[in-house]
Structures are given as structure tokens and as C-alpha cells.
Design an enzyme around this catalytic site. Sequence first.
Site, PDB file in Angstrom:
ATOM      1  N   ARG A 168       0.842  -1.151   0.126  1.00  0.00           N
ATOM      2  CA  ARG A 168       0.336   0.285   0.257  1.00  0.00           C
ATOM      3  C   ARG A 168       0.334   0.878  -0.255  1.00  0.00           C
ATOM      4  O   ARG A 168       1.281   1.366   0.925  1.00  0.00           O
ATOM      5  CB  ARG A 168      -0.764   0.456   0.988  1.00  0.00           C
ATOM      6  CG  ARG A 168      -1.893  -1.021   1.854  1.00  0.00           C
ATOM      7  CD  ARG A 168      -2.736  -0.410   2.000  1.00  0.00           C
ATOM      8  NE  ARG A 168      -3.802  -1.773   2.909  1.00  0.00           N
ATOM      9  CZ  ARG A 168      -3.433  -2.984   4.340  1.00  0.00           C
ATOM     10  NH1 ARG A 168      -2.059  -2.432   4.434  1.00  0.00           N
ATOM     11  NH2 ARG A 168      -3.750  -3.782   4.294  1.00  0.00           N
ATOM     12  N   ASP A 191       2.456   4.878  -0.371  1.00  0.00           N
ATOM     13  CA  ASP A 191       1.966   5.989   0.199  1.00  0.00           C
ATOM     14  C   ASP A 191       1.991   7.530  -1.272  1.00  0.00           C
ATOM     15  O   ASP A 191       2.139   7.251  -1.695  1.00  0.00           O
ATOM     16  CB  ASP A 191       2.224   6.428   1.154  1.00  0.00           C
ATOM     17  CG  ASP A 191       2.258   6.166   3.057  1.00  0.00           C
ATOM     18  OD1 ASP A 191       1.619   5.851   2.886  1.00  0.00           O
ATOM     19  OD2 ASP A 191       3.428   5.658   3.908  1.00  0.00           O
ATOM     20  N   TYR A 231      12.432  -2.353  -1.420  1.00  0.00           N
ATOM     21  CA  TYR A 231      12.137  -1.194  -2.323  1.00  0.00           C
ATOM     22  C   TYR A 231      13.650  -0.661  -2.521  1.00  0.00           C
ATOM     23  O   TYR A 231      14.521  -0.691  -2.087  1.00  0.00           O
ATOM     24  CB  TYR A 231      11.527  -0.495  -0.898  1.00  0.00           C
ATOM     25  CG  TYR A 231       9.930  -0.169  -0.519  1.00  0.00           C
ATOM     26  CD1 TYR A 231       8.832   0.080  -1.445  1.00  0.00           C
ATOM     27  CD2 TYR A 231       9.628  -1.152  -0.195  1.00  0.00           C
ATOM     28  CE1 TYR A 231       7.592   0.390  -1.397  1.00  0.00           C
ATOM     29  CE2 TYR A 231       7.841  -1.168   0.053  1.00  0.00           C
ATOM     30  CZ  TYR A 231       7.431  -0.606  -0.472  1.00  0.00           C
ATOM     31  OH  TYR A 231       5.386  -0.935  -0.400  1.00  0.00           O
ATOM     32  N   ARG A 277      10.471   4.551   4.771  1.00  0.00           N
ATOM     33  CA  ARG A 277      11.377   6.384   4.679  1.00  0.00           C
ATOM     34  C   ARG A 277      12.064   6.420   6.096  1.00  0.00           C
ATOM     35  O   ARG A 277      12.256   8.044   5.670  1.00  0.00           O
ATOM     36  CB  ARG A 277       9.931   7.093   3.959  1.00  0.00           C
ATOM     37  CG  ARG A 277       9.976   6.726   3.391  1.00  0.00           C
ATOM     38  CD  ARG A 277       8.332   7.328   2.422  1.00  0.00           C
ATOM     39  NE  ARG A 277       7.817   8.794   2.647  1.00  0.00           N
ATOM     40  CZ  ARG A 277       6.371   9.193   2.784  1.00  0.00           C
ATOM     41  NH1 ARG A 277       5.257   8.408   3.111  1.00  0.00           N
ATOM     42  NH2 ARG A 277       6.153  10.786   3.509  1.00  0.00           N
TER      43      ARG A 277
END
Lengths: 248, 248
Positions: free
Chosen positions: B50, B52, B110, B197
Amino acid sequence: MRSLKMTVAYVGTPFAGWQVQPRLATVQGILEDRLSRMLQESVRIAGAGRTDAGVHARGQVASFRTASRIPTEGLRRGLNARLPHEIRIMQVEEVPEGFHARADARCKEYRYRIALREPVSPFEAPFVASVRGPLDVEAMRRAAVCFIGRHDFSSFCPAGCVIEDRRRSVIHSGVVEQDGQIEYQVRADGFLRHMVRTLVGTLVLVGKGRLGASAIPGILAARDRAAAGPCAPPQGLVLEKVFYGEGS
Amino acid sequence: MRSLKMTVAYVGTPFAGWQVQPRLATVQGILEDRLSRMLQESVRIAGAGRTDAGVHARGQVASFRTASRIPTEGLRRGLNARLPHEIRIMQVEEVPEGFHARADARCKEYRYRIALREPVSPFEAPFVASVRGPLDVEAMRRAAVCFIGRHDFSSFCPAGCVIEDRRRSVIHSGVVEQDGQIEYQVRADGFLRHMVRTLVGTLVLVGKGRLGASAIPGILAARDRAAAGPCAPPQGLVLEKVFYGEGS
């Protein structure tokens, strides 16, 4: 007055090309507006290449004169702070009085990218043209070298072109294939309107087998727009670099 | 009913993230809308990650069930023709009944890119975060490896996180430097909200010398959001790839 030289990168997608046009967002128009406001004087800039609507640049060069004494680095940062994010000033340099980005350019390099595989990722799509079906890259390579040398490129500019001397010297013209893409690289002392895109449109016809590589000398000799292939779409084209004499 | 698996690439800039939200343009929302219209049935899709608002994906995976018998390649082309150009379906495959893109994902990768040099070209700017001042890449590398292994990542998700078990297994966590950019690559069996992040925000503090690499084990042990660094901006982050068991 100081003479300054800027290296400008832009994603051409949202702009109606480089050159100022009334009521349209152009890269030159936006740069002149922001520079004039920032320096509080009327600034006119000259660009090395008049890129068309939708064409990108990594190394466009623009020159202008100003009475301002702001140091080059402050000018670069201040201007970038005022520009839309699709336009970035990569460098600002002092140049000798009278320097002109277009008149003084020795040669320019353009690159054109073609995607050979579908689907094109959304990261690449704004910067490549897609061609359906296989391309004979070897034939395109043989055709591309035929453009090298001093030729009259009348067949590769719009029929209504008003420039009289359409001879240009192509120093490099080559095709590179990698990662499912073809890149056409061309370097010349000058380019006519739509010239690179029409060279590419013609090379694609060769790649598709609809034209032999050996037809290129005849197309050049014809000096007739109808002899060459179509003008390839703008988004694949990037003004990569402008070369000047030693010292600028 | 057939079960299908799609690989989706998107430039996240214009979207309010992956997950459906009322009155906002989300990737999942747009995909469900276009799929439902195209197949003339109500389609719900499940995404592996999911992402952002503003986060990109090269290899997001989504699954759905349909009564349609359109072949996978026709589905891919038809859907791409209906989607905005920022979203592309890279692949559609048949998968065993009951396949679920999130539940069945074995691990996800990622990548996060940081520009070390100013100015950032407009071709790169939408996909990197800028950090002012020099970064000690060696210290960042030493800190990054401390995340490898099974840890409770409570310090790296928002304080209000409702997930009870915040342990995740990080398989790879490394920093690569090239061309004036740093890329952080991380692979884990799952990620908490804002986790990548916040790992990056913490690594940047280490790079700036405001935190020692040796502080990482203590930050993990604290299980307190206040112990870690800030959440880095979304545009540097890309969901690169989702891994499944053999055969899917």
C-alpha cells in the site's frame, strides 16, 4: 554590461517549444519573464537550439546580457527558485562580451530514443517514441552513416522552409541498441527545422524494410521533402549538448 | 472465476497513494474503476504494497478475480488503453485460484534515491529526494546493515500504528553510491507504514554525523517512534519488486 551563458535542462512535455510565442508557455518566454522580474530589467535571451513543442533538452545553452552584478551562482539559485520544476538552470558562467549562444555554437548533439518493446514503463514513456513491430537495427546503422558529411538536407526540412542554404555538416550519425531501446545520436554544425525527427522517421522506414539503406544518398540528392520519411514524434528527442570553441 | 496477477508500474506524483480513498485519485481506485468498466462486472483488486501518496512503483503486484474470459494479453492492452499514462500494466498472468497479491507475497524490495549534488535535472527531480550538505556514505552503509535480521520496527512506524506484531525480517539493507546519488535498497518479508522512509530519514541523520551508526541497535530496542529520524519525503521511494514462492 556582463555577458552570461546558461546551461538549461528541461522536460519539454508541457511547453510549446523553446521560442517565444504570444499566449503560449515556451521555455524562452518563461526564462525571459523570470529573469526580467528577478533582475528588474528587460532581459532577452538567445538559445542555441530552437527546440519544437514537446522536445526535451539536457544541455540547451542560452546567452544574455545584464547590468546586474549578482554572482553567477546566486543567479542560478535565484532563477531556479522562480522556475517551474520542468526547467532547471544547471550552470551559469561569465563569458566574453558579445558571446551569442546560437551564432557561436560550433556543433550540437541530439539524441532520439525509440522503444522496441511494449509496454513502455511510465518512467520512460514521456521520453521515447514507440514503434510497432521489429526493426532491422543493422540496416538502420548502415543508413545512419550515409548522413555523415556535408550535404544539402532540403529533403529533411518542411517544404516551406525559408532558409536558403540548407547544407549542413553532420559529424556523427549512429544508432545504438540497448535494453529494448534504440537511440539515434547525431552531431552537426547546425540543424534545419524538423531535421533530426525527419532523419529518424526515414531511418525507421529503413528499419521496417520499407526503404533500403542504399536509398539514402538518392533521398539526399533529391532535395525534395517528399523523398524522405515522416517527421517522428517530438517526445523521443533530446537536445543533449552544444559545443563551442575552446574556452567557452 | 479466474484468478489473475498484474504487475503494475506507476509514477506516483499525481496520486493520493495506492489505496482507495473517497474522492481522491488513487492507483487502486483508478484500476478498479477501469477494470470494472472494461469487464462490466464489479472488480476489487488487492495490492501487494500500500504505497503512500507520491511514492512510485516499478513492480507493484495486484490480484483480482473475474468471470471474464478475455485472454491475459488482451486484458493488458485493453486496460492500458483506458489508464492514465502514469499507470502502466506491465504484465498479466493467470494464477492458481485463491492467489492473493499481499497475503502470498514472500518479500518486497524498495529503493530510495537521494541526490547529493545540486541542481537536480528535471528528468531526475520527480524521483529523488535532495539532501543539503555532504553525507558520510560509509557511516550510512554501516548503519544500514544493522537493520538486517528479525527486529521489532516500532521505532520506525507512526506512533498511532494499530498493528500489534511489528516484527519484520529484513533480508537486505544496503547503500549504493553512484553518479552523485545515493540509493538505499531494502528487502523484507513485510514493511510497516512509513517504515522505509523512516529508515532512510534515520540513515540521513547518520550520514550527516548527527547520529552514530552504532546508535541503530539502541533505536530498534527503544520501540519508540521518537528514537528514530524523520520520515523522508515520498518522491525518492520506489516499490521495485514483489517476490512470491516458486511458480508465481
